[in-house]
Write a protein that holds these residues in place. Structure first.
Motif, mmCIF file in Angstrom:
data_model
loop_
_atom_site.group_PDB
_atom_site.id
_atom_site.type_symbol
_atom_site.label_atom_id
_atom_site.label_comp_id
_atom_site.label_asym_id
_atom_site.label_seq_id
_atom_site.Cartn_x
_atom_site.Cartn_y
_atom_site.Cartn_z
ATOM 1 N N UNK A 98 8.307 69.499 53.653
ATOM 2 C CA UNK A 98 8.221 70.238 54.721
ATOM 3 C C UNK A 98 9.030 69.748 55.848
ATOM 4 N N UNK A 99 9.513 70.421 56.821
ATOM 5 C CA UNK A 99 10.427 69.904 57.965
ATOM 6 C C UNK A 99 9.932 70.574 59.192
ATOM 7 N N UNK A 100 9.994 69.852 60.324
ATOM 8 C CA UNK A 100 9.885 70.346 61.509
ATOM 9 C C UNK A 100 10.882 69.816 62.454
ATOM 10 N N UNK A 101 11.261 70.821 63.363
ATOM 11 C CA UNK A 101 12.126 70.515 64.313
ATOM 12 C C UNK A 101 11.714 70.575 65.695
ATOM 13 N N UNK A 102 11.558 69.375 66.313
ATOM 14 C CA UNK A 102 11.276 69.114 67.504
ATOM 15 C C UNK A 102 12.451 69.618 68.675
ATOM 16 N N UNK A 103 12.312 70.474 69.189
ATOM 17 C CA UNK A 103 13.513 70.742 70.109
ATOM 18 C C UNK A 103 13.459 70.258 71.600
ATOM 19 N N UNK A 147 1.732 68.745 62.571
ATOM 20 C CA UNK A 147 2.173 69.045 61.190
ATOM 21 C C UNK A 147 2.293 67.824 60.347
ATOM 22 N N UNK A 148 2.779 66.837 60.720
ATOM 23 C CA UNK A 148 2.843 65.386 59.896
ATOM 24 C C UNK A 148 1.438 65.409 59.258
ATOM 25 N N UNK A 149 0.486 65.486 60.183
ATOM 26 C CA UNK A 149 -0.880 65.073 59.950
ATOM 27 C C UNK A 149 -1.411 65.985 58.733
ATOM 28 N N UNK A 153 5.595 65.739 51.319
ATOM 29 C CA UNK A 153 6.318 65.131 52.309
ATOM 30 C C UNK A 153 6.748 65.599 53.447
ATOM 31 N N UNK A 154 7.020 65.078 54.526
ATOM 32 C CA UNK A 154 7.306 65.748 55.606
ATOM 33 C C UNK A 154 8.438 64.907 56.510
ATOM 34 N N UNK A 155 9.230 65.662 57.330
ATOM 35 C CA UNK A 155 10.031 64.917 58.142
ATOM 36 C C UNK A 155 10.143 65.874 59.351
ATOM 37 N N UNK A 156 10.328 64.943 60.453
ATOM 38 C CA UNK A 156 10.486 65.704 61.680
ATOM 39 C C UNK A 156 11.777 65.413 62.286
ATOM 40 N N UNK A 157 12.635 66.593 62.568
ATOM 41 C CA UNK A 157 14.059 66.473 63.241
ATOM 42 C C UNK A 157 14.031 66.707 64.568
ATOM 43 N N UNK A 158 14.769 66.031 65.458
ATOM 44 C CA UNK A 158 14.980 66.225 66.865
ATOM 45 C C UNK A 158 16.208 66.618 67.259
ATOM 46 N N UNK A 159 16.232 67.723 68.096
ATOM 47 C CA UNK A 159 17.180 68.194 68.753
ATOM 48 C C UNK A 159 17.349 67.877 70.393
ATOM 49 N N UNK A 211 -8.331 75.537 59.176
ATOM 50 C CA UNK A 211 -6.976 74.904 59.521
ATOM 51 C C UNK A 211 -6.837 75.515 60.921
ATOM 52 N N UNK A 212 -6.345 74.618 61.987
ATOM 53 C CA UNK A 212 -6.013 75.130 63.038
ATOM 54 C C UNK A 212 -4.376 75.303 63.063
ATOM 55 N N UNK A 213 -4.047 75.791 64.256
ATOM 56 C CA UNK A 213 -2.664 75.916 64.484
ATOM 57 C C UNK A 213 -2.224 75.857 66.155
#
Length: 416
Positions: free
Chosen positions: A53-58, A71-73, A81-87, A181-183
């Motif tokens: 999984x991947x999350x983009x933090x804008x 999301x990572x938790x 597996x999870x990655x956070x990408x920052x923009x 599961x929350x969101x």
């Protein structure tokens, strides 16, 4: 696939033929993408693809870093597996939504390639499809626009899939509630300054007329089938009427002029997009005006290309002005379409041949190509000195290697 299909069944059906070995999933933390993550984790447990999984933090809202951490938790709980990408590239100019979308796609594509992932899943639902249809209808879109979002498409070297286009948004939230599961609720989803939010509310008002989410998604599906038929007709015409010469698309007039107008316009639009390496086709009004000018034997510039006509063919060439300032070191791709190969030369760079280069050619007419084609072609420069211009037959030790072909021109007709 109907709009009432169960989310788990939708995923099983979507990935049943030819499942990828490894799948990426984009997760923002909202209800749709969080549900997709959980559903794909279930599918993995049933023998489905390995998952990352991947999350983009804008970085556009103070809460965004915390949302990415949530999301990572969740991914840690699911064993994904999870990655956070920052923009951090927003400079305050232009269209923020469009800039964020482009940045998100590029970041995720780079992550996927680095992770050896060829397919990334997105969580668009049938509600998103209906809203997209309505927005494009308001903008006067034709068949292509009204066909909505495609279940599969290729971009940035990655296949992007939308396995939940037949699933209602509420069904995903119901699934998450059942799991406990929350969101995250993005506050912009209630901000009526955004067209999509207004379209969402308009759907509630239109439902009594029969313009429901299922009806609009069904209509988008019919439009998608019509688009597919038109694409096939365009590809058939391209096979018999089109050649690629020095990067230009050359279209034989006899076959082109005999085709239906819609097919002609679509082929011309595709040729423009192909030559310019553009993401989108040109707008309808300037396209139709350019087509009419060509039919009269005229010339037009359109979306970074130059369109011209002779007695036997139409030519779509790169416009020199669009590449006049484009410079890359030797070895890198120039204009998204060319590589140059030759002897090592310290400090050499690739630029357009231009009028300055034309003046340094031994015989500007040696190639037999039009002037407009030559001035926009790639050349090797050392300062102000022209080293090689292979398309103009100058510099025998150098080659201009195209990253395209007639086959790629035809196959890209079907890439949405």
């Amino acid at each position: 696939m109907t709009a009432t299909v169960h989310p788990k069944d939708a995923l099983r059906d979507f990935f049943a033929p030819g499942r990828p070995d490894r799948l990426g999933v984009a997760v923002s933390g909202g209800g749709d993408s969080t549900a997709l993550l959980c559903l794909l984790a279930d599918l993995r447990a049933e023998g489905g693809p390995k998952l990352a999984a991947v999350t983009v933090d804008h970085t556009l809202r103070p809460e965004s870093a915390q949302e990415a951490a949530l999301v990572a938790a969740l991914c840690a709980q699911l064993g994904v597996d999870h990655a956070t990408l920052r923009w951090t590239g927003w400079d305050g100019r232009g269209n923020l939504s469009d800039a964020a979308r482009r940045a998100r796609q590029a970041l995720i594509a780079n992550w996927a390639r680095d992770s050896e992932i060829g397919t990334v899943a997105l969580a668009h639902t049938s509600d998103d499809q209906a809203e997209t249809f309505l927005l494009r209808l308001a903008r006067g879109s034709g068949v292509d626009g009204l066909s909505g979002m495609a279940p599969r498409r290729r971009s940035h070297g990655i296949e992007w899939v939308r396995p939940l286009l037949g699933v209602r948004r509420q069904a995903l939230r119901d699934d998450l509630s059942a799991r406990g599961v929350g969101w995250v609720e993005d506050p912009t989803n209630a901000d009526e300054r955004y067209d999509r939010v207004r379209a969402r509310k308009a759907l509630d008002l239109l439902a009594p007329l029969g313009l429901t989410v299922p009806r609009l998604t069904e209509t988008a599906g019919r439009m998608a089938r019509a688009r597919s038929a038109l694409d096939s007709a365009v590809a058939d015409l391209a096979r018999v009427a089109c050649t690629i010469e020095a990067g230009d698309v050359v279209i034989a007039r006899d076959g082109f002029d005999a085709a239906p107008e819609e097919v002609r316009l679509r082929l011309l639009a595709h040729a423009v997009r192909f030559v310019a390496s553009a993401e989108y086709r040109p707008r309808f009004e300037p396209l139709t005006e350019a087509a009419a000018a060509l039919a009269r034997g005229g010339r037009r510039t359109l979306a970074g290309t130059l369109l011209s006509a002779t007695g036997r063919a139409y030519r779509v060439a790169r416009e020199h002005r669009a590449v006049a300032g484009l410079t890359v070191p030797v070895g890198e791709v120039w204009d998204g379409r060319w590589r140059m190969a030759g002897p090592a030369l310290q400090g050499a760079e690739i630029r357009a041949l231009g009028p300055e280069g034309m003046a340094q050619l031994d015989d500007p007419r040696a190639s037999g190509l039009p002037y407009a084609t030559l001035v926009a072609s790639p050349a090797v420069w050392s300062g102000a000195r022209l080293v090689a211009a292979p398309i103009a037959l100058f510099g025998s030790n150098w080659r201009a290697e195209p990253l395209f072909s007639v086959q790629s021109f035809i196959s890209s007709i079907f890439a949405h």
